[in-house]
Scaffold this active site. Sequence first.
Site, PDB file in Angstrom:
ATOM      1  N   GLU A  93       0.818  -1.212   0.000  1.00 35.47           N
ATOM      2  CA  GLU A  93       0.000   0.000   0.000  1.00 35.47           C
ATOM      3  C   GLU A  93       0.852   1.264   0.000  1.00 35.47           C
ATOM      4  O   GLU A  93       1.887   1.335   0.650  1.00 35.47           O
ATOM      5  CB  GLU A  93      -0.924   0.015   1.213  1.00 35.47           C
ATOM      6  CG  GLU A  93      -2.158  -0.815   0.944  1.00 35.47           C
ATOM      7  CD  GLU A  93      -2.936  -1.115   2.206  1.00 35.47           C
ATOM      8  OE1 GLU A  93      -3.999  -0.516   2.374  1.00 35.47           O
ATOM      9  OE2 GLU A  93      -2.462  -1.933   3.004  1.00 35.47           O
ATOM     10  N   CYS A 106       3.728   8.393   0.966  1.00 31.74           N
ATOM     11  CA  CYS A 106       4.007   7.485   2.072  1.00 31.74           C
ATOM     12  C   CYS A 106       4.071   6.073   1.493  1.00 31.74           C
ATOM     13  O   CYS A 106       3.079   5.577   0.973  1.00 31.74           O
ATOM     14  CB  CYS A 106       2.885   7.618   3.101  1.00 31.74           C
ATOM     15  SG  CYS A 106       3.029   6.462   4.463  1.00 31.74           S
ATOM     16  N   CYS A 113       3.815  -6.599   8.450  1.00 29.87           N
ATOM     17  CA  CYS A 113       4.830  -6.119   9.397  1.00 29.87           C
ATOM     18  C   CYS A 113       5.000  -7.155  10.501  1.00 29.87           C
ATOM     19  O   CYS A 113       4.020  -7.712  10.977  1.00 29.87           O
ATOM     20  CB  CYS A 113       4.384  -4.784   9.997  1.00 29.87           C
ATOM     21  SG  CYS A 113       5.616  -4.045  11.097  1.00 29.87           S
ATOM     22  N   CYS A 117       2.742  -3.836  17.276  1.00 23.24           N
ATOM     23  CA  CYS A 117       2.219  -2.656  17.962  1.00 23.24           C
ATOM     24  C   CYS A 117       0.702  -2.800  18.058  1.00 23.24           C
ATOM     25  O   CYS A 117       0.032  -3.066  17.051  1.00 23.24           O
ATOM     26  CB  CYS A 117       2.597  -1.388  17.201  1.00 23.24           C
ATOM     27  SG  CYS A 117       4.385  -1.245  16.944  1.00 23.24           S
ATOM     28  N   CYS A 120      -1.798  -0.553  15.858  1.00 19.06           N
ATOM     29  CA  CYS A 120      -1.601  -0.458  14.408  1.00 19.06           C
ATOM     30  C   CYS A 120      -2.242  -1.638  13.688  1.00 19.06           C
ATOM     31  O   CYS A 120      -2.004  -2.800  14.037  1.00 19.06           O
ATOM     32  CB  CYS A 120      -0.112  -0.406  14.098  1.00 19.06           C
ATOM     33  SG  CYS A 120       0.239  -0.293  12.332  1.00 19.06           S
ATOM     34  N   CYS A 344      -2.249   6.954   9.145  1.00 17.49           N
ATOM     35  CA  CYS A 344      -1.233   6.188   9.885  1.00 17.49           C
ATOM     36  C   CYS A 344      -1.864   5.002  10.589  1.00 17.49           C
ATOM     37  O   CYS A 344      -2.857   5.138  11.287  1.00 17.49           O
ATOM     38  CB  CYS A 344      -0.604   7.039  10.991  1.00 17.49           C
ATOM     39  SG  CYS A 344       0.283   8.449  10.414  1.00 17.49           S
TER      40      CYS A 344
HETATM   41  N1  SAH Z   1       7.214   0.611  11.621  1.00 18.59           N
HETATM   42  C1  SAH Z   1       7.589   1.994  11.493  1.00 18.59           C
HETATM   43  C2  SAH Z   1       6.930   2.643  10.311  1.00 18.59           C
HETATM   44  C3  SAH Z   1       5.444   2.856  10.468  1.00 18.59           C
HETATM   45  S1  SAH Z   1       5.197   4.539  10.515  1.00 18.59           S
HETATM   46  C4  SAH Z   1       7.307   2.720  12.784  1.00 18.59           C
HETATM   47  O1  SAH Z   1       6.739   2.112  13.677  1.00 18.59           O
HETATM   48  O2  SAH Z   1       7.723   3.842  12.946  1.00 18.59           O
HETATM   49  C5  SAH Z   1       3.605   4.669  11.038  1.00 18.59           C
HETATM   50  C6  SAH Z   1       3.459   5.682  12.168  1.00 18.59           C
HETATM   51  O3  SAH Z   1       2.085   5.685  12.509  1.00 18.59           O
HETATM   52  C7  SAH Z   1       4.214   5.252  13.426  1.00 18.59           C
HETATM   53  O4  SAH Z   1       4.680   6.382  14.109  1.00 18.59           O
HETATM   54  C8  SAH Z   1       3.128   4.591  14.237  1.00 18.59           C
HETATM   55  O5  SAH Z   1       3.407   4.654  15.611  1.00 18.59           O
HETATM   56  C9  SAH Z   1       1.925   5.390  13.878  1.00 18.59           C
HETATM   57  N2  SAH Z   1       0.683   4.642  13.993  1.00 18.59           N
HETATM   58  C10 SAH Z   1       0.506   3.317  13.899  1.00 18.59           C
HETATM   59  N3  SAH Z   1      -0.786   2.999  14.070  1.00 18.59           N
HETATM   60  C11 SAH Z   1      -1.435   4.155  14.244  1.00 18.59           C
HETATM   61  C12 SAH Z   1      -2.797   4.491  14.427  1.00 18.59           C
HETATM   62  N4  SAH Z   1      -3.755   3.550  14.440  1.00 18.59           N
HETATM   63  N5  SAH Z   1      -3.116   5.793  14.562  1.00 18.59           N
HETATM   64  C13 SAH Z   1      -2.167   6.750  14.500  1.00 18.59           C
HETATM   65  N6  SAH Z   1      -0.868   6.488  14.308  1.00 18.59           N
HETATM   66  C14 SAH Z   1      -0.502   5.210  14.195  1.00 18.59           C
END
Ligand code: SAH
Length: 364
Positions: A93, A106, A113, A117, A120, A344
Amino acid sequence: MDRAIQLAGLSQPELISFLETLGEPAYRGRQLFAALQHRRLRSFDEMTDLPKELRARLDDVAKASTLKIESQYVSNDGTRRYLMKTHDGLPVETVFIPEERRDTICFSSQSGCPLQCTFCLTAQLGLLRSLTAGEIVEQIVIALNDAYGIGVKPPRGTNLVAMGAGEPLLNLDSLLEALRVMADPNGVHIVPNRVTVSTAGVVPRILDLAKTADRPHLAISLAAATDELRNVLMPINKRWPLEELLSACKVFEKSLKPGERLTFEYVMLDGVNDSDEQARQLANLLNRHAIRAKVNLIPHNAAEPLPYQPSPAETVERFKNILESKGIHTYVRRPRGRDIFAACGQLAARQGALSGTPSIGATN
Ligand code: SAH
């Protein structure tokens, strides 16, 4: 396909050597590089400046393109999300985010992944596989072609963020290779200085990146300022806890250019990590390590079946004020493309049943 060489991830010198193995002179390599990266063509058929026999031979041994667009969605805020498939059927994506003075693309570094987390959605896919350099470059080519037309020069600057699916620092070699290809002025010409890579905190690779010449900017996803909470929200914290992570950031700081700051991202989860006390803990953590950094607060993008809600705007504002009162540069990120699951943490290969503009349909 499996033995065919994927050309989108090769630099100009690599393409020249590849064509030399086919008995072709160097200028053909330069032509091919320009066709793929500058004219952003995705099939040999369209490269009519190359002799027909050469195009036929290339078709036998190589691929100009390997991603297929499955569907695309346009948000009511102009954000576009592309759901693509790799040659082996895995989801990729990419999100195109138009802004007033620039566009941001992006992109994903992995399909799925491996990190877990809990806030996410991508985590729910697990790791399918890391993407190749070519698959990374092609995401940008596809997004630019769709936004502006095939090969049309973007009217504004383009920034890239490795903030799509996947953990970029678990695929650092391919990522850096892709960035080298895209930096070439004869190609896409997006330089590492316009790229930000976000990591959940893979400490050894942060240290590697600090030593990399012409590196992209770095962002670190924190989500919590204590190990106790971060262990729950981001299990990678059990492997590399906050002290180790912040020490690596301190080393990375030495590689910052004048005016450059490290970014910390902090997703704001209602009632979980957004209290005044937690704001003070975050400020103290960052101040104790005295890192030249800024904080981006990201209101959580909710999605079934994630067990969280976004912090209310007033809470985010209060959190920001506390950080700022302690000298931390703080910004609140405006969510983009929530209605089409482009924001995100929402990338999990969703199709259909979206509230935004429905799918435009496959374009190839
Ligand atoms: N794996 C990497 C790249 C992903 S970046 C990382 O963790 O940094 C995606 C960003 O969005 C990260 O900062 C993550 O913490 C944030 N993120 C993930 N899920 C989210 C959500 N449901 N709402 C808002 N931000 C989120």
